[in-house]
Motif scaffolding. Structure first.
Motif: not given
Ligand SMILES: *Cc1c(COP(=O)(O)O)cnc(C)c1O
Length: 382
Positions: A65-86, A200-207
């Motif tokens: 959330a703190s990255l503020e990426l536009p909705e509709g874009c894509e992120g890549i992860t591994t399928p060999n993980t707990f569902t929470a990652t995706a 630092e700006s990501l940190y402030r956003r996450m706080l």
């Protein structure tokens, strides 16, 4: 005969004392212990900033959330993980896309990642599976070439090192790194998690997002009519960790090197004991990557021993031994298939790995006698 679970916590008197001290203090939450824990995690990993939160899942959600990426874009992860990652990407309106694993390390394959990047890709979340760091030098360079953000899911990897010898969590290769402190993980706060970052700006956003998007910082507010006043600047969540949990975290972190030593010792003994079994492959620790081993995953040729995995798990369970499967490939989950159209067959290396994997008990508090029982029971499978 005591049941040996596949993973469990190590709690001793220091931990009890630390929690009790907080219970007897004025603050059960929003007191001083959280900042102490965050500083201890920064000191341990070498990252500049830390935000401790209610769970590893909350950490992933806040990081994305703190990255503020536009909705509709894509992120890549591994399928060999707990569902929470995706899921963390789906929470933020990103489409979770998968790239297949390397069949030896079981980690996200940098080649598969590079092949999946397209014009919509904005983020990659490698997972340091079982504790072994993913190929971060290569992943970071692919990310840099393509303008992707990087979040490391290090839920398995507190205490592990990259190939350069530095500690996972220092964010040398990423925008942020998350940890989980669930009791099966290497160190625990009951439930809990943390995000490390050098930005630092990501940190402030996450706080801000950790506590409803609300600020009480006079320097940030549009007005300051009195001591009751606060302002909500973003749509955040309540993802705080308590002081009881944070004080447990501080005392657990003091034992991390001891936990690591013990985990590596258990792994070495397993590897020796299973050496030469033609139907079992032990985990491969790549040259230069020092893992803190959250999981001990073996690859079993179930056809060769004439037993299904379910039968093997049942047989071990009857011998008082817990095992687990890490992981059911995320793209085969019904929700992922319904929402994104993923199909069985999309990620063949992960699916092949999934057929034969089994996690055996591994935790720092495991005794030699318990390990001997596991070794004997496994050797007797064939
Ligand atoms: C445990 C885990 C999480 C989630 O952590 P919680 O603290 O249980 O929310 C995320 N990713 C991976 C790889 C995990 O193993």
């Amino acid at each position: 005969m005591d049941f040996i679970p596949y993973g469990r916590q190590w709690i001793d008197e220091d931990d009890e004392k630390a929690v009790l001290q907080t219970l007897r203090s004025s603050y059960l939450t929003q007191g001083p212990a959280v900042a102490v824990f965050e500083q201890a995690l920064c000191d341990y990993t070498g990252a500049k900033y830390c935000v401790a939160v209610a769970s590893g899942t909350a950490a992933l959600h806040l990081a994305v959330a703190s990255l503020e990426l536009p909705e509709g874009c894509e992120g890549i992860t591994t399928p060999n993980t707990f569902t929470a990652t995706a899921n963390s990407m789906a929470y933020c309106g990103l489409k979770p896309v998968f790239a297949d694993i390397d069949p030896v390390s079981y980690n996200l394959s940098p080649d598969a990642l590079a092949a999946k990047v397209n014009s919509l890709t904005r983020l990659v979340i490698p997972v340091h599976f079982a504790g072994q760091a993913a190929e971060m030098e290569r992943i970071a360079s692919i990310a840099q070439r393509n303008g992707l953000k990087v979040i490391e899911d290090a839920a398995h990897a507190i205490g592990s090192c990259y190939r350069d010898g530095s500690k996972v969590g220092n964010c040398r290769y990423s925008d942020a790194t998350i940890f989980s402190f669930h009791p099966v993980k290497t160190l625990t706060t009951g439930e809990g998690g943390a995000i490390m970052t050098n930005d630092e700006s990501l940190y402030r956003r996450m706080l801000l997002l950790r506590t409803h998007g609300i600020t009480k910082d006079a320097g940030q507010m549009s007005q300051n009519p009195g001591p009751w006043y606060y302002e909500m600047h973003a749509l955040g969540w309540h993802y705080r960790i308590t002081d009881m949990q944070a004080s447990l975290g501080v005392s657990q972190l003091r034992k991390l090197e001891q936990f690591k030593h013990r985990r590596r010792e258990i792994v070495a003994r397993y590897n020796d004991s299973f050496d030469g079994l033609p139907w079992l492959v032990t985990p491969h620790e790549a040259e230069g990557l020092e893992s803190c081993f959250h999981l001990y995953v073996v690859n079993i040729d179930f056809a060769a021993i004439g037993k299904t995995r379910a039968a093997v798990m049942q047989q071990l369970h009857e011998a008082g031994i817990g095992t687990q499967v890490h992981y059911i490939p995320v793209h085969t989950q019904p929700w992922y298939q319904q929402h994104y159209g993923y199909r069985q067959g999309d990620y063949p290396a992960t699916e092949a790995y999934y057929q034969n994997c089994l996690s055996l008990p591994l935790f720092a508090a495991m005794t030699e006698a318990e390990q001997k029982r596991v070794i004997n029971a496994v050797r007797e499978l064939a």
